[in-house]
Design an enzyme around this catalytic site. Structure first.
Site, PDB file in Angstrom:
ATOM      1  N   ASP A   1      -9.158  -5.711  -5.585  1.00 41.38           N
ATOM      2  CA  ASP A   1      -8.684  -3.909  -4.244  1.00 41.38           C
ATOM      3  C   ASP A   1      -9.186  -3.047  -4.575  1.00 41.38           C
ATOM      4  O   ASP A   1      -9.052  -3.222  -5.422  1.00 41.38           O
ATOM      5  CB  ASP A   1      -7.065  -4.184  -4.647  1.00 41.38           C
ATOM      6  CG  ASP A   1      -6.014  -4.038  -3.884  1.00 41.38           C
ATOM      7  OD1 ASP A   1      -5.893  -3.060  -2.945  1.00 41.38           O
ATOM      8  OD2 ASP A   1      -5.021  -5.003  -3.781  1.00 41.38           O
TER       9      ASP A   1
ATOM     10  N   SER B   1       1.059  -1.237  -0.037  1.00 39.84           N
ATOM     11  CA  SER B   1      -0.313   0.312  -0.035  1.00 39.84           C
ATOM     12  C   SER B   1       1.200   1.401   0.143  1.00 39.84           C
ATOM     13  O   SER B   1       1.358   1.343  -1.162  1.00 39.84           O
ATOM     14  CB  SER B   1      -0.923  -0.097   1.535  1.00 39.84           C
ATOM     15  OG  SER B   1      -2.081   0.491   0.970  1.00 39.84           O
TER      16      SER B   1
ATOM     17  N   HIS C   1      -7.744  -5.699  -0.722  1.00 38.34           N
ATOM     18  CA  HIS C   1      -6.061  -5.217   0.309  1.00 38.34           C
ATOM     19  C   HIS C   1      -5.284  -5.924   0.515  1.00 38.34           C
ATOM     20  O   HIS C   1      -3.931  -5.900   0.667  1.00 38.34           O
ATOM     21  CB  HIS C   1      -6.644  -4.351   0.391  1.00 38.34           C
ATOM     22  CG  HIS C   1      -5.417  -2.723   0.221  1.00 38.34           C
ATOM     23  ND1 HIS C   1      -4.517  -2.179  -0.868  1.00 38.34           N
ATOM     24  CD2 HIS C   1      -4.813  -1.888   0.877  1.00 38.34           C
ATOM     25  CE1 HIS C   1      -4.004  -2.312  -0.785  1.00 38.34           C
ATOM     26  NE2 HIS C   1      -3.522  -0.762   0.662  1.00 38.34           N
TER      27      HIS C   1
END
Length: 307
Positions: A261, A121, A287
């Site tokens: 995601d 991320s 995610h």
């Protein structure tokens, strides 16, 4: 999770503009001394989520002999907090986090033996910017659910928000119009988004819950760089186009994201287009595919790093 030896410590980190002494807290999963493999450094997301939710990377130690170094980036977890710097985008810069990463690498003596980098991320955004500067010692790079373009990320989010139930979407839109991102109403609606596109496991692993706690206890970095929510990007990163410098990344790179995601494939693709030596794998889950599709995630990462 595979049980491995763990150690931890604190590293002095000199930040001239901080106005006080700073430190970076870290942990090593496995042993740096028992293998000749480069260590894997895990960069957590958020920003400000802390290291806990990346502990599944310990799974790489037994089959591949790859020790992992995790740390709490400055501003969160057990590292130095700087709430007085809230909103100071100049302070919370890429240069600050890169200086912290370099400080950790040199303190632990990882540069000489070489190291791998995995960013998830926001951590992947940071890892890509770091790799684009061609740091000495970097051997391979993994970018997990990391947007190459925040404008494209925002576009992708609009498509995801459109998939939510009408009442949830309307609540989010109305709260956003009013600038209401703190109310229970907004938080409950945001939780529906998170359940679909951030982590689909029920119940959530405690390590992921701890990441949310870290950001709630001290939202300084998250609010300054990101904004008030995963899908409300008002912070300093809102115009980020990291792919424009990604052609300078020289090391082999593995790109990973989940089928559901929040970091959609459309905002990942520019990495694939720009980075010269790259492979892309889409996993099950959202995610948090390193939790949701854990076995395959670790196999893909382990095989990539070890070969």
């Amino acid at each position: 999770m595979t049980e491995v030896q763990k150690s931890e410590g604190e590293i002095p980190f000199d930040v001239p503009d901080a106005g006080k002494p700073c430190k970076t807290w870290y942990t090593v999963l496995g042993s740096l001394g028992d293998t000749t493999s480069p260590a894997l450094i895990g960069l957590h997301g958020g920003p400000g989520a802390g290291h806990e939710y990346l502990v599944p990377l310990a799974d790489l130690y037994s089959p591949y002999g790859i020790p992992t170094v995790l740390y709490d980036q400055i501003g969160c977890g057990r590292s130095t907090h700087l709430r007085e710097k809230a909103g100071d985008a100049q302070f919370w810069s890429f240069d600050l986090f890169i200086a912290e990463l370099d400080n950790l690498i040199d303190y632990l003596g990882l540069r000489e033996r070489g190291f791998f980098l995995l960013g998830q991320s926001w951590g992947g955004v940071l890892a890509a910017v770091y790799a684009s500067r061609r740091p000495a010692g970097l051997r391979k790079l993994v970018l997990a659910s990391a947007p190459a373009s925040i404008p494209l990320y925002v576009q992708g989010l609009q498509g995801l928000l459109a998939q939510l139930p009408d009442d949830v979407r309307q609540t989010l839109e109305e709260c956003d119009r009013k600038g209401d991102h703190e109310s229970e109403e907004f938080q409950e609606a945001a939780a529906v988004f998170n359940e679909r596109f951030v982590c689909q496991l029920d119940p959530l692993p405690e390590e992921i819950v701890e990441g949310f706690r870290n950001m709630k206890k001290d939202p300084t970095v998250y609010f300054t760089i990101q904004g008030p929510a995963e899908f409300v990007i008002t912070g300093s990163i809102k115009d980020f186009e990291g792919w424009k410098q990604a052609h300078t990344i020289e090391v082999e790179t593995l790109l990973l994201n989940g089928k559901n995601d929040e970091v959609t494939s459309s905002c990942m693709y520019p990495w694939f287009h720009a980075i010269p030596k790259i492979r892309w794998v889409t996993l099950d889950g959202s995610h948090m595919s390193h939790w949701e599709d854990r076995e395959r995630f670790m196999r893909e990462v382990g095989d990539f790093l070890a070969n």
